[in-house]
Design an enzyme around this catalytic site. Structure first.
Site, PDB file in Angstrom:
ATOM      1  CB  SER A 200     -53.563 -24.718 -33.049  1.00  0.00           C
ATOM      2  OG  SER A 200     -54.715 -23.966 -33.357  1.00  0.00           O
ATOM      3  CB  CYS A 326     -54.599 -15.431 -24.133  1.00  0.00           C
ATOM      4  SG  CYS A 326     -54.393 -16.463 -25.579  1.00  0.00           S
TER       5      CYS A 326
END
Ligand SMILES: *Cc1c(COP(=O)(O)O)cnc(C)c1O
Length: 397
Positions: A200, A326
């Site tokens: 990423s 998260c």
């Protein structure tokens, strides 16, 4: 004083040089790479250059092994779903209990909706994979084994090449979520057995919303996103050109800095860790001490709530995390620390400090200056801490 950023496993600052590389690809070189005129050709060339920059960072044999995606989550989804397609008789996945949600949520969904059997292998107290259980779970029905290269909460590194060899011996494919490892540890995928690998941009000083999936030459790949023939038909949709250029630039910078910065950052991390462990009693280091990412320190403060520590650090101008961004905000303890079977006194009290090449020795000094007082104050208010003092001291190693 400007706040200190020690949450680089959640995201990193886009390097200003990366932004500079991206800017011409909004309004100046705006062409569609699929167009066969000068506007498109210019962009096509830039995309090829970015693919080569990423190839170099990964040590991949061919630039066409890289498929650009919208990020780590898409790459993980694509790898898992591709492996389940077109492998006759193979409908099981072997993974771990400590993966990122981008793997765990997908396998849970596949288990529920498609009856896919998922083996989630556990880890020991230091976060090391149970190799015997992994070997035992692999078999003639395994489509894919997926094990992260480095854990995002503790930084613990997994022996991915060995795990890939074991998967291959069972005839299965091997994928690694390497989102936290790319740019932090050297890689040479051409000499490894890994079939697919996720990365990423925003975890390596690139932009958000761009990532890549490496698919080794010869490995069958079924696209997650179908559409036009972009990315050799493996990921439809007009390319995120500025993002890809930014990811390429970030990869080149990461490779240029890798050796010197991982040494420097590791020294900062070690000083932070040792300072905290020495100055503050009842603290535990989470993860395998000698086998971790150079930038990550996960420390549990016994008898405390990590959220409270985080809040006080934030007020003192220090940005950290209790684990995975998260899952923060929830009062559930981290699934990673739970899998590591941390003592109940420490399970809720973990803080993750994650550094980057942008951190300095002064940032570490700031933490060591303010943290001991924060912990003392919070413990003075903590009933759990007071109750502990009535217990035999032997139980608090
Ligand atoms: C951040 C992260 C992801 C998700 O990547 P995005 O680009 O934010 O979708 C996946 N896996 C790990 C290990 C991560 O740290």
């Amino acid at each position: 004083m400007s706040p200190v950023y020690l949450d680089n496993n959640a995201t990193t600052r886009t390097d200003p040089a990366v932004v500079q590389a991206m800017l011409p690809f909004f309004s100046e070189h705006f062409g569609n790479a699929s167009s066969t005129h000068v506007f498109g050709e210019k962009v096509g060339e830039a995309l090829r250059a970015a693919r080569k920059q990423l190839q170099a960072l990964l040590g991949a044999a061919y630039d066409h092994e890289i498929i650009f995606t919208s990020g780590g989550t898409e790459s993980d989804n694509a790898a898992l779903l591709s492996a389940l397609e077109g492998q006759e008789g193979r409908d099981e996945i072997v993974t771990t209990k400590v993966e990122h949600q981008a793997i765990l949520a997908v396998v849970a969904h596949l288990e529920k909706t498609r009856g896919i059997k998922v083996h989630q292998i556990g880890v020991d107290r230091q976060g090391r994979l149970d190799m015997d259980a992994y070997a035992a779970a692999l078999g003639p029905r395994t489509a894919l084994a997926s094990v992260m290269w480095a854990n995002n909460e503790t930084g613990t590194l997994f022996p991915v090449n060995e795990l890939a060899q074991m998967a291959h011996a069972a005839g299965a494919l091997f994928h690694s979520d390497a989102v936290q490892a790319v740019g932090k540890v050297p890689m040479d995928l051409k000499s490894m057995e890994i079939d697919m690998l996720s990365l990423s941009g925003h975890k390596l000083h690139g932009p958000k919303g761009i990532g890549a999936l490496y698919v080794k030459k010869g490995v069958k790949f079924k696209p997650l996103i179908r559409g036009g023939h972009q990315e050799r038909g493996r990921r439809g949709g007009t390319e995120n050109v500025p993002g890809i250029i930014g990811l390429g630039a970030a990869a080149e910078l990461a490779l240029a800095h890798l050796e010197e910065e991982s040494t420097r950052v590791k020294a900062l991390r070690d000083r932070l860790e040792q300072g905290v462990l020495q100055q503050i009693p009842h603290t535990l280091l989470n993860g395998e001490p000698g086998n971790r990412l150079p930038n990550t320190a996960n420390i549990a403060f016994e008898y405390l709530d990590g959220e409270a520590v985080l809040t006080h650090l934030n007020r003192a101008g220090i940005a950290t995390s209790t684990g995975s961004a998260c899952t923060s905000g929830s009062t559930e303890p981290s699934h990673v620390l739970r899998a590591m079977d941390l003592p109940a006194t420490a399970l809720h009290g973990a803080i993750r400090f994650s550094l980057s090449r942008e951190n300095s020795g002064e940032d570490v000094d700031r933490v060591l200056e303010v943290l001991p007082d924060i912990i003392t104050k919070l413990r003075d208010m903590s009933p759990a801490w007071k109750n502990r003092q009535g217990e035999p001291a032997s139980s608090h190693a």
